[in-house]
Design a protein around this motif. Structure first.
Motif, PDB file in Angstrom:
ATOM      1  N   ASP A 220       0.867  -1.338   0.029  1.00 55.59           N
ATOM      2  CA  ASP A 220      -0.031  -0.121  -0.024  1.00 55.59           C
ATOM      3  C   ASP A 220       0.948   1.170  -0.068  1.00 55.59           C
ATOM      4  OD1 ASP A 220      -1.577   2.223   0.645  1.00 55.59           O
ATOM      5  OD2 ASP A 220      -2.761   1.196   2.147  1.00 55.59           O
ATOM      6  N   VAL A 222       0.502   4.343   0.461  1.00 53.86           N
ATOM      7  CA  VAL A 222       0.452   5.267   1.762  1.00 53.86           C
ATOM      8  C   VAL A 222       0.819   4.699   2.954  1.00 53.86           C
ATOM      9  CG1 VAL A 222      -1.570   6.547   3.094  1.00 53.86           C
ATOM     10  CG2 VAL A 222      -2.021   6.097   0.694  1.00 53.86           C
ATOM     11  N   SER A 225       4.676   4.794   2.509  1.00 52.95           N
ATOM     12  CA  SER A 225       5.313   6.329   2.688  1.00 52.95           C
ATOM     13  C   SER A 225       5.387   6.777   4.026  1.00 52.95           C
ATOM     14  CB  SER A 225       4.577   7.073   1.793  1.00 52.95           C
ATOM     15  OG  SER A 225       4.794   6.777   0.418  1.00 52.95           O
ATOM     16  N   PHE A 226       4.053   6.415   4.575  1.00 57.19           N
ATOM     17  CA  PHE A 226       3.999   6.865   6.184  1.00 57.19           C
ATOM     18  C   PHE A 226       4.898   6.044   7.282  1.00 57.19           C
ATOM     19  CE2 PHE A 226       2.218   7.096  10.306  1.00 57.19           C
ATOM     20  CZ  PHE A 226       1.683   8.498  10.574  1.00 57.19           C
ATOM     21  N   ARG A 293      -2.722  16.269   9.027  1.00 58.75           N
ATOM     22  CA  ARG A 293      -1.504  16.658   8.285  1.00 58.75           C
ATOM     23  C   ARG A 293      -0.971  17.826   8.503  1.00 58.75           C
ATOM     24  NH1 ARG A 293      -1.248  18.436   3.206  1.00 58.75           N
ATOM     25  NH2 ARG A 293       0.317  17.705   1.738  1.00 58.75           N
ATOM     26  N   LEU A 347      -4.552   6.063   9.328  1.00 56.04           N
ATOM     27  CA  LEU A 347      -4.173   5.286   8.224  1.00 56.04           C
ATOM     28  C   LEU A 347      -4.305   3.893   8.637  1.00 56.04           C
ATOM     29  CD1 LEU A 347      -1.094   7.335   7.101  1.00 56.04           C
ATOM     30  CD2 LEU A 347      -2.973   6.932   5.863  1.00 56.04           C
ATOM     31  N   ILE A 417       2.215  13.006   1.608  1.00 53.16           N
ATOM     32  CA  ILE A 417       1.216  11.902   2.139  1.00 53.16           C
ATOM     33  C   ILE A 417      -0.254  12.363   2.408  1.00 53.16           C
ATOM     34  CG2 ILE A 417       0.588   9.985   3.845  1.00 53.16           C
ATOM     35  CD1 ILE A 417       3.735   9.939   4.322  1.00 53.16           C
ATOM     36  N   PHE A 419      -4.475  11.682   2.591  1.00 52.85           N
ATOM     37  CA  PHE A 419      -5.313  10.334   2.452  1.00 52.85           C
ATOM     38  C   PHE A 419      -6.802  10.690   2.828  1.00 52.85           C
ATOM     39  CE2 PHE A 419      -3.344  11.225   6.716  1.00 52.85           C
ATOM     40  CZ  PHE A 419      -4.221  11.628   7.539  1.00 52.85           C
ATOM     41  N   GLN A 428      -6.929   6.182   0.293  1.00 55.08           N
ATOM     42  CA  GLN A 428      -6.117   6.513  -0.784  1.00 55.08           C
ATOM     43  C   GLN A 428      -5.162   7.767  -0.794  1.00 55.08           C
ATOM     44  OE1 GLN A 428      -8.800   7.053  -3.993  1.00 55.08           O
ATOM     45  NE2 GLN A 428     -10.478   7.232  -2.539  1.00 55.08           N
ATOM     46  N   MET A 429      -4.523   7.845  -1.734  1.00 58.45           N
ATOM     47  CA  MET A 429      -3.488   9.121  -1.815  1.00 58.45           C
ATOM     48  C   MET A 429      -4.635  10.180  -2.420  1.00 58.45           C
ATOM     49  SD  MET A 429      -0.542   8.261  -0.881  1.00 58.45           S
ATOM     50  CE  MET A 429       0.798   9.505  -1.647  1.00 58.45           C
TER      51      MET A 429
END
Length: 433
Positions: A220, A222, A225-226, A293, A347, A417, A419, A428-429
């Motif tokens: 995944d 996301v 990356s997270f 974020r 997430l 990032i 979501f 999702q991105m």
């Protein structure tokens, strides 16, 4: 499934408070007894703490097992029981060390492995349960609330246990640890009882083997990356931990009392930052909404700027407002840290299947490894720089500036990032969200 209200969130915060109360005894009180009362090398408790941190790599397994069993509450309670047993065994090992060092250390190794396993199981699934039961718009504030409760657990236990440990004896240490453990188990039971009801059917969707679950999470974009962001940011976050007070002494001529106050000012700033996130997500929500974020990116940027200023400030002379600088560093650290926990919870509910525990385990493992490496690399970096130059402000300043740069890189990673969770399982991105 109705989202948890604040009463339910605060009840789960009791579990986090209980975890903090046990950990402070093992990493602070028992550390001191080994080094001072038993006159053992300081590296011994350091290695024991590193051992329990290393076991945090098991967090994805603990989370996945709870996903599969659809019984997260049992993993939280069971983990707390193992943690308490490990802490009591660790206190007993200190009494054994006083007569037989080798046997006592051997017992302590087993005890700290239990501490690590218990913490990993309970903490991972606590956050996963929060992720399942808390509405997205409350997750940052919920993260702030439970972390503030953990700090309260650390502080109250430290003060009360300290009072009851004097005059010190090994018997008193064992008794205090056992009493704190019993209180922690009670808080845990009160905190989780009935909280998972209504979420079991969702958890049952997440069945599958562990390797497939990890592959699914890592594939995944996301989540991947997270996880990378969490590792980088938490590495920067913890690298400063063991070098800030020596910096105050070496560069600003602070006494031990002054440098301790400096560390206290950082913690005060962190608590203020956490409260800001909590207040913005509760009292101010009807007037202004600050996305999770924004707190994460802003906290990383603020931490980076504060660290770079701290590194440059030491080279500008004794007039630098180091106390204010450190308070600002703590404030931005605190805001970033609890917002990152809120982002983790958001997430954790993403992906195609119910993997809250597995995802939270992956994020938690990245955080734990970064924490362990950060403390080590910070001290090593200072020693290396001091061997290269006799200029102490330059030696320390270079390390702080490098940490600040890592925080700024983390902010860039977080900025990419985004979501959206319009419904469960569709994270999702969303560029620029």
């Amino acid at each position: 499934m109705k989202p948890l209200g604040w009463l339910g969130i605060m009840r789960l915060g009791l579990v986090q408070m209980a975890l903090g109360s046990i950990i402070v005894l093992t990493t602070a009180t028992m550390n001191r007894v080994m080094v001072v009362e038993l006159a053992l090398p300081a590296i011994l408790p350091g290695l024991l703490v590193a051992l329990y941190q290393g076991t945090q790599m098991m967090r994805p397994k603990f989370g996945h097992s709870a996903d599969v069993s659809a019984a997260r509450t049992r993993w939280i309670i069971g983990g707390m029981a193992v943690l308490v047993a490990g802490a009591v065994l660790a206190s007993m090992s200190i009494a054994v060390m006083d007569g037989n060092t080798a046997l006592g250390v051997l017992i302590a190794v087993g005890a700290f492995v239990l501490i690590g396993f218990g913490l990993g199981s309970s903490a991972t699934n606590l956050l996963a349960l929060l992720a399942m039961r808390v509405a997205d718009e409350r997750k940052a504030a919920a993260g702030s609330a439970v972390w503030i409760m953990m700090i309260a657990g650390l502080a109250v236990t430290g003060i009360v246990a300290g009072i009851n440990l004097d005059p010190y004896s090994h018997t008193r240490l064992i008794a205090v640890t056992a009493i704190v453990g019993a209180i922690a188990m009670t808080l845990c039971l009160v905190g989780v009882w009935g909280q998972e009801r209504g979420a079991v059917a969702t958890a049952q969707e997440g069945k599958g083997d562990f390797r497939a679950a990890i592959a699914e999470v890592w594939n995944d974009p996301v989540a991947r990356s997270f996880s990378i962001f969490v590792f980088a940011a938490m590495l920067a976050y913890n690298t400063q931990d063991l070098i800030l007070e020596p910096y105050g002494g070496h560069v600003f001529g602070m006494t031990p009392g002054d440098s301790t106050k400096l560390g206290g000012m950082q913690h005060a700033g962190a608590l203020t930052g956490m409260l800001l996130v909590l207040i913005s997500g509760t009292l101010l929500r009807r007037f202004v909404t600050i996305p999770v974020r924004a707190w994460v990116v802003g906290g990383c940027m603020g931490s980076g700027v504060a660290l770079i200023a701290l590194g440059l400030g030491g080279q500008s002379g004794a007039d630098w407002p180091v106390t204010a600088n450190v308070f600002l560093l703590g404030l931005t650290n605190g805001a970033f840290a609890v917002a990152a926990i809120g982002a983790m919870m958001m997430l954790a509910t993403g992906g195609d299947r119910a993997r809250e525990g597995t995802r939270m385990g992956v994020f938690g493992a990245a955080q734990a490894v970064a924490f362990g490496l950060g403390s080590f690399l910070g001290t090593v970096a200072v020693d290396v720089m001091r061997s290269l130059t006799p200029d102490l402000p330059l030696a320390y300043g270079t390390v702080f500036i490098a940490e600040g740069g890592l925080f700024l890189i983390s902010a860039l990673l977080a900025a990419k990032i985004g979501f959206s969770v319009p419904e469960r399982g569709t994270a999702q991105m969303v560029p620029g969200e």
